[in-house]
Design a protein around this motif. Structure first.
Motif, PDB file in Angstrom:
ATOM      1  N   VAL A   1       0.572  -0.840  -0.134  1.00  0.00           N
ATOM      2  CA  VAL A   1       0.182  -0.045   0.043  1.00  0.00           C
ATOM      3  C   VAL A   1       0.800   1.099  -0.316  1.00  0.00           C
ATOM      4  O   VAL A   1       1.801   1.334   0.319  1.00  0.00           O
ATOM      5  CB  VAL A   1      -0.666  -0.074   1.073  1.00  0.00           C
ATOM      6  N   PRO A   2       0.473   2.390   0.096  1.00  0.00           N
ATOM      7  CA  PRO A   2       1.011   3.564  -0.186  1.00  0.00           C
ATOM      8  C   PRO A   2       1.808   3.935   1.055  1.00  0.00           C
ATOM      9  O   PRO A   2       0.739   3.902   1.571  1.00  0.00           O
ATOM     10  CB  PRO A   2       0.350   5.584  -1.044  1.00  0.00           C
TER      11      PRO A   2
ATOM     12  N   ARG B   1       2.645   8.227  -4.038  1.00  0.00           N
ATOM     13  CA  ARG B   1       2.949   8.154  -5.298  1.00  0.00           C
ATOM     14  C   ARG B   1       4.009   6.984  -5.809  1.00  0.00           C
ATOM     15  O   ARG B   1       5.210   7.046  -5.368  1.00  0.00           O
ATOM     16  CB  ARG B   1       3.413   9.664  -6.386  1.00  0.00           C
TER      17      ARG B   1
ATOM     18  N   ASN C   1      -8.735  -0.327  -9.225  1.00  0.00           N
ATOM     19  CA  ASN C   1      -8.322  -0.192  -7.051  1.00  0.00           C
ATOM     20  C   ASN C   1      -6.581  -0.629  -7.285  1.00  0.00           C
ATOM     21  O   ASN C   1      -6.331  -0.611  -6.114  1.00  0.00           O
ATOM     22  CB  ASN C   1      -8.561   0.213  -6.543  1.00  0.00           C
TER      23      ASN C   1
ATOM     24  N   LEU D   1      -5.084   0.290  -4.044  1.00  0.00           N
ATOM     25  CA  LEU D   1      -5.765   1.384  -3.282  1.00  0.00           C
ATOM     26  C   LEU D   1      -6.964   1.491  -2.984  1.00  0.00           C
ATOM     27  O   LEU D   1      -7.506   0.340  -3.572  1.00  0.00           O
ATOM     28  CB  LEU D   1      -5.504   2.186  -4.695  1.00  0.00           C
ATOM     29  N   ASP D   2      -7.286   2.762  -2.755  1.00  0.00           N
ATOM     30  CA  ASP D   2      -8.472   2.628  -2.527  1.00  0.00           C
ATOM     31  C   ASP D   2      -9.401   2.123  -0.940  1.00  0.00           C
ATOM     32  O   ASP D   2     -10.374   1.315  -1.216  1.00  0.00           O
ATOM     33  CB  ASP D   2      -9.823   2.680  -3.916  1.00  0.00           C
TER      34      ASP D   2
END
Length: 349
Positions: free
Chosen positions: A83-84, A105, A233, A247-248
């Motif tokens: 994950v970021p 990012r 995502n 993501l998300d």
């Protein structure tokens, strides 16, 4: 700077500095996709230039948006799911449009709606990694109800969930202890919103679902889920199928294990027919990956419950037809509608 939409450059600069006072915003570009406001930002830090993503609550209710950065931090610390990294988050602010958060990012491609176009070997790897990731995720925290994930400050529930950075992630006020009750809410909401072109399928699909609800007549353990685990995502290497980032995490819910896996199967198979060989390869890879990080019992009602989930999930593209396919030509929309009709017919037969 080329941000020309909701928030002025000066506001975005203040938001970055609210999180990192020593950072300066150098460049910003608004993302093309997303329900809430998302910006790709370049910032100057004492260590040099850094690429980040600024996400600002705009579409979701603030209480639904607030948990996302804290869930990401929780997942990063408790699992190996990529994950970021979260740089920082602001849950409330007197004069900035909070909540908002800043994250790193990462590299990778978003291949929305391309599950059927990617090499099947790449999709298998994506599905295998998805299964492994979901197996880890389902072991995070100790939840007592099914429903939307919230910060404890926005919920009337305590004593369950997971802790991260002094905050408790738990289930919101709408949560219920019964999986059947929660699932029936999902089904009823979707039956009530079918696109007009599928109205004739409501009665037979509803009868099919109601006939199988007894497969939920037992206790299930709520698990932290990602019920929007799809290519849109993910950041991926489309050639190899490597997952670079998940993501998300916004508007997350606790769920039931098999439900989360079947929904992910739908996304990674591109909503393929239920006897499609590609779907079977996705399903097998998901299970294989899941069983490397968690157990997946198969009680006698396992397949009956799968049929129930498949039928209810088949409603989703019929409900969101205009949103998902609104940019397609009428000819393409007709082809897609016929695809979903055939798949529904396979179940009903």
């Amino acid at each position: 700077m080329d941000a020309d939409d909701e928030f002025a450059d000066a506001t975005l600069r203040r938001m970055v500095r609210e999180i990192r006072p020593e950072w300066n915003l150098r460049d910003v570009a608004a993302a093309d996709e997303g329900t809430d406001a998302v910006y790709f930002v370049t910032v100057e830090t004492p260590q040099g230039s850094r690429e980040c993503v600024l996400k600002v609550c705009e579409f979701l209710d603030p209480e639904a948006f607030r948990p996302e950065p804290h869930l990401m931090a929780l997942v990063e610390r408790r699992t190996s799911i990529p994950v970021p990294g979260v740089v920082g988050a602001v849950d409330d602010h007197d004069d900035l449009p909070a909540p908002f958060f800043l994250m790193d990012r990462l590299d990778g491609e978003v291949r929305e709606n391309e599950a059927s176009d990617l090499p099947v070997e790449a999709v298998e790897r994506l599905a295998r990694e998805a299964g492994r990731n979901l197996g880890e995720l389902h072991g995070v925290g100790d939840f007592e109800a099914f429903g939307p994930v919230r910060l404890a400050r926005d919920a009337d529930r305590s004593g369950s969930g997971a802790e991260v950075d002094g905050r408790t992630v738990t289930v919101g006020k709408a949560g219920v202890a019964s999986w059947r009750a929660h699932f029936e809410r999902i089904a009823d909401a979707n039956f009530g919103d079918l696109h007009d072109r599928f109205a004739d399928l409501e009665a037979p699909l509803r009868a099919f679902v109601e006939d199988r609800l007894d497969a939920l007549d037992r206790e299930f353990d709520p698990v932290l889920g990602h019920d929007d685990y799809r290519l849109g995502n993910l950041l991926v290497d489309a050639t190899t199928g490597e997952t670079k980032a998940v993501l998300d995490w916004g508007n997350a819910h606790t769920t039931e294990v098999q439900y989360n896996l079947v929904l992910t199967e739908q996304y990674f198979s591109g909503w393929a027919p239920h006897d499609d060989p590609r779907r079977e390869r996705v399903r097998a890879a998901l299970r294989e990956g899941y069983e490397t990080t968690s157990d997946l019992p198969r009680p006698p009602d396992f397949e009956r419950r799968r049929e129930l989930y498949l039928a209810t999930m088949r409603l989703f593209p019929m409900v969101w037809f205009s949103l998902w396919y609104g940019n397609a030509s009428e000819t393409v929309r007709e082809e897609i509608a016929e695809k979903h009709r055939r798949a529904a017919g396979e179940l009903l037969d």
